[in-house]
Design a protein around this motif. Structure first.
Motif, short mmCIF file in Angstrom:
data_model
loop_
_atom_site.label_atom_id
_atom_site.label_comp_id
_atom_site.label_asym_id
_atom_site.label_seq_id
_atom_site.Cartn_x
_atom_site.Cartn_y
_atom_site.Cartn_z
N MET A 228 15.72 2.62 6.07
CA MET A 228 14.33 3.09 6.14
C MET A 228 13.52 2.59 4.95
O MET A 228 12.37 2.16 5.10
CB MET A 228 14.32 4.62 6.20
N VAL A 229 14.11 2.60 3.76
CA VAL A 229 13.41 2.16 2.55
C VAL A 229 13.06 0.67 2.65
O VAL A 229 11.93 0.26 2.37
CB VAL A 229 14.27 2.44 1.31
N VAL A 230 14.04 -0.13 3.07
CA VAL A 230 13.78 -1.57 3.20
C VAL A 230 12.77 -1.84 4.31
O VAL A 230 11.86 -2.67 4.15
CB VAL A 230 15.09 -2.33 3.47
N GLY A 231 12.90 -1.14 5.44
CA GLY A 231 11.96 -1.32 6.54
C GLY A 231 10.54 -0.93 6.15
O GLY A 231 9.57 -1.56 6.58
N ARG A 232 10.41 0.08 5.30
CA ARG A 232 9.08 0.49 4.84
C ARG A 232 8.45 -0.58 3.95
O ARG A 232 7.24 -0.83 4.02
CB ARG A 232 9.18 1.82 4.08
N LYS A 233 9.27 -1.24 3.13
CA LYS A 233 8.75 -2.32 2.28
C LYS A 233 8.28 -3.50 3.14
O LYS A 233 7.22 -4.08 2.88
CB LYS A 233 9.83 -2.77 1.30
N VAL A 234 9.08 -3.83 4.18
CA VAL A 234 8.68 -4.91 5.08
C VAL A 234 7.39 -4.54 5.81
O VAL A 234 6.47 -5.36 5.93
CB VAL A 234 9.81 -5.20 6.09
N GLY A 235 7.31 -3.30 6.29
CA GLY A 235 6.10 -2.86 6.97
C GLY A 235 4.88 -2.87 6.07
O GLY A 235 3.77 -3.20 6.52
N SER A 236 5.07 -2.55 4.80
CA SER A 236 3.95 -2.58 3.85
C SER A 236 3.40 -3.99 3.69
O SER A 236 2.18 -4.20 3.61
CB SER A 236 4.39 -2.04 2.50
N LEU A 237 4.29 -4.97 3.66
CA LEU A 237 3.83 -6.36 3.55
C LEU A 237 3.12 -6.81 4.82
O LEU A 237 2.11 -7.53 4.76
CB LEU A 237 5.02 -7.28 3.25
N PHE A 238 3.63 -6.36 5.98
CA PHE A 238 2.94 -6.67 7.23
C PHE A 238 1.55 -6.06 7.25
O PHE A 238 0.57 -6.70 7.67
CB PHE A 238 3.75 -6.14 8.42
N VAL A 239 1.45 -4.82 6.81
CA VAL A 239 0.17 -4.14 6.77
C VAL A 239 -0.80 -4.85 5.83
O VAL A 239 -2.00 -4.94 6.08
CB VAL A 239 0.36 -2.67 6.35
N LEU A 240 -0.27 -5.38 4.73
CA LEU A 240 -1.12 -6.06 3.76
C LEU A 240 -1.57 -7.43 4.25
O LEU A 240 -2.66 -7.90 3.91
CB LEU A 240 -0.35 -6.21 2.44
N MET A 241 -0.74 -8.07 5.07
CA MET A 241 -0.99 -9.44 5.49
C MET A 241 -2.27 -9.57 6.30
O MET A 241 -3.16 -10.37 5.97
CB MET A 241 0.21 -9.95 6.30
N PHE A 242 -2.40 -8.79 7.35
CA PHE A 242 -3.48 -9.00 8.30
C PHE A 242 -4.86 -8.60 7.75
O PHE A 242 -5.85 -9.29 8.04
CB PHE A 242 -3.17 -8.29 9.61
N PRO A 243 -5.00 -7.54 6.97
CA PRO A 243 -6.32 -7.30 6.35
C PRO A 243 -6.76 -8.44 5.43
O PRO A 243 -7.95 -8.79 5.41
CB PRO A 243 -6.09 -6.00 5.56
N LEU A 244 -5.81 -9.02 4.69
CA LEU A 244 -6.18 -10.14 3.82
C LEU A 244 -6.62 -11.35 4.66
O LEU A 244 -7.59 -12.04 4.30
CB LEU A 244 -4.99 -10.52 2.94
N VAL A 245 -5.90 -11.61 5.76
CA VAL A 245 -6.28 -12.72 6.63
C VAL A 245 -7.67 -12.48 7.23
O VAL A 245 -8.52 -13.38 7.27
CB VAL A 245 -5.24 -12.91 7.74
N MET A 246 -7.91 -11.25 7.70
CA MET A 246 -9.22 -10.95 8.28
C MET A 246 -10.32 -11.00 7.23
O MET A 246 -11.46 -11.38 7.54
CB MET A 246 -9.19 -9.56 8.93
N LEU A 247 -10.00 -10.66 6.00
CA LEU A 247 -10.99 -10.75 4.92
C LEU A 247 -11.42 -12.20 4.72
O LEU A 247 -12.63 -12.51 4.64
CB LEU A 247 -10.41 -10.18 3.62
N VAL A 248 -10.43 -13.10 4.65
CA VAL A 248 -10.75 -14.52 4.50
C VAL A 248 -11.55 -15.02 5.70
O VAL A 248 -12.54 -15.76 5.54
CB VAL A 248 -9.46 -15.34 4.32
#
Length: 373
Positions: A228-248
């Motif tokens: 669960m801890v590792v999956g949460r870290k992966v999910g956090s990066l996924f969550v961070l990825m798309f807002p940054l892409v949409m910002l650009v």
């Protein structure tokens, strides 16, 4: 290992892959042609109020869009058939190889890990093959074609692409570099969950007989918390990825509208050309975004392919003799004098100085301590 695995198994589906390339190329051409038709409709038809021209161009756009949809459907069908066939073939080969393993190889990998490798790991490679045949092939076509068509529309605004595309690639690169070790750790922890679950199911009678339910529950809780801890870290990066892409993407669109409006006001470009350029910018960044999404999937599939390759490249210690004994002598007595047995890698033998004999028709069993399983 990932490339070798894909090359080995996808080579059996060359016709389907050729269909994917042909129809994806046709779909990309149609998508790239639509903004040009739209610009012509606005500059020639809407500006002059030429209704018949608007109708003719609109019908052409409708036919092109319909062709794009049909080409995309056929390409996706071919990709799905090839990817599902790859998954079936890999699972078959892994199962066949594991079926020939001795207890030594099974203990080395672990039963839980072998289950994960033939299910979840194969699924990751299969999903990558499916997405690559649809998104990864389409992404460079849209990005490169969009750049060419955008330059044809307005070279003066192309400097905006020179800023936004590198920015998007940098964002994707930073996120992907953090994901690679996390994916490897996630698969290892998935092995642990499967191993603990399998041990509890196969040894449920022993667990209940010795009242070890609380201990086994704690083992599963720790394994479950780790993944669960590792999956949460992966999910956090996924969550961070798309807002940054949409910002650009949104900042780029704002820049195109701002500086394009200045060009239109100065009479250097037309409104339809500006609209077409904006659409091509969206297609370019969309292609880069698709490639970035695929780049996120590649590390996890690479880890899974490496784990699958370890199984496929392992040779069983149970090897059939070159000259097997075919004569069947009459039953006789079997006798062991002072034998020992040690598992590979163990510090001490589990059997030492054992002597026994078995007469014809007898069954001899070596029983461990009570509750050892």
């Amino acid at each position: 290992m990932l490339l070798r695995l894909l090359t080995r198994y996808l080579s059996r589906y060359k016709l389907l892959l050729a269909g994917v390339l042909i129809f994806q190329f046709a779909s990309a051409l149609a998508a790239l042609f639509l903004p040009t038709l739209n610009a012509d409709l606005i500059d020639t038809g809407v500006t002059a109020g030429d209704v018949p021209y608007i109708v003719r161009t609109g019908l052409w756009m409708l036919l092109v869009a319909l062709g794009q949809i049909l080409a995309a459907i056929v390409a996706t069908f071919c990709a799905a058939r090839a990817a599902m066939g790859l998954g079936r073939d890999v699972r078959h080969d892994v199962y066949s190889r594991v079926s020939g393993f001795s207890e030594r190889e099974i203990s080395s990998f672990g039963a839980g890990s072998l289950i994960t490798r033939n299910t979840n790991d194969v699924q990751q490679v299969q999903m990558l093959a499916m997405m690559s045949a649809t998104m990864l092939i389409m992404a460079p076509m849209m990005a490169i074609g969009g750049i060419i068509m955008a330059l044809r529309q307005d070279v003066g605004l192309s400097w905006i692409l020179g800023i936004s595309i590198p920015a998007l690639l940098i964002v994707a690169g930073l996120v992907i570099s953090r994901m690679v070790p996390l994916f490897r750790s996630f698969q290892t922890r998935l092995d642990a969950v499967n191993r603990v679950m399998r041990e509890q199911l196969t040894g449920v009678r022993v667990v209940r007989a010795f009242v070890r339910e609380s201990i086994e529950e704690e083992r599963f809780r720790l394994a479950n918390t780790d993944i669960m801890v590792v999956g949460r870290k992966v999910g956090s990066l996924f969550v961070l990825m798309f807002p940054l892409v949409m910002l650009v993407l949104n900042v780029t669109v704002v820049g195109v509208v701002w500086f394009g409006g200045i060009e239109v006001d100065a009479g250097n470009t037309e409104i339809g050309t500006l609209f077409a350029f904006m659409q091509y910018v969206g297609q370019i960044l969309g292609g880069v975004m698709m490639a970035s999404f695929m780049a996120i999937m590649i590390p996890r599939a690479a880890v899974s392919a490496e784990r699958i390759g370890e199984v496929l490249d392992s040779e069983s210690t149970l090897v059939a003799p070159e000259h097997p004994v075919t004569d069947k002598p009459a039953p006789g007595r079997v006798e062991f004098n002072g034998v020992s047995f040690t598992y590979p890698g163990a510090e001490q033998p589990i059997l030492s100085n054992v002597s026994f004999h078995a007469d014809p028709g007898e069954t001899v069993a070596i029983i461990g301590s009570t509750g050892s399983g």
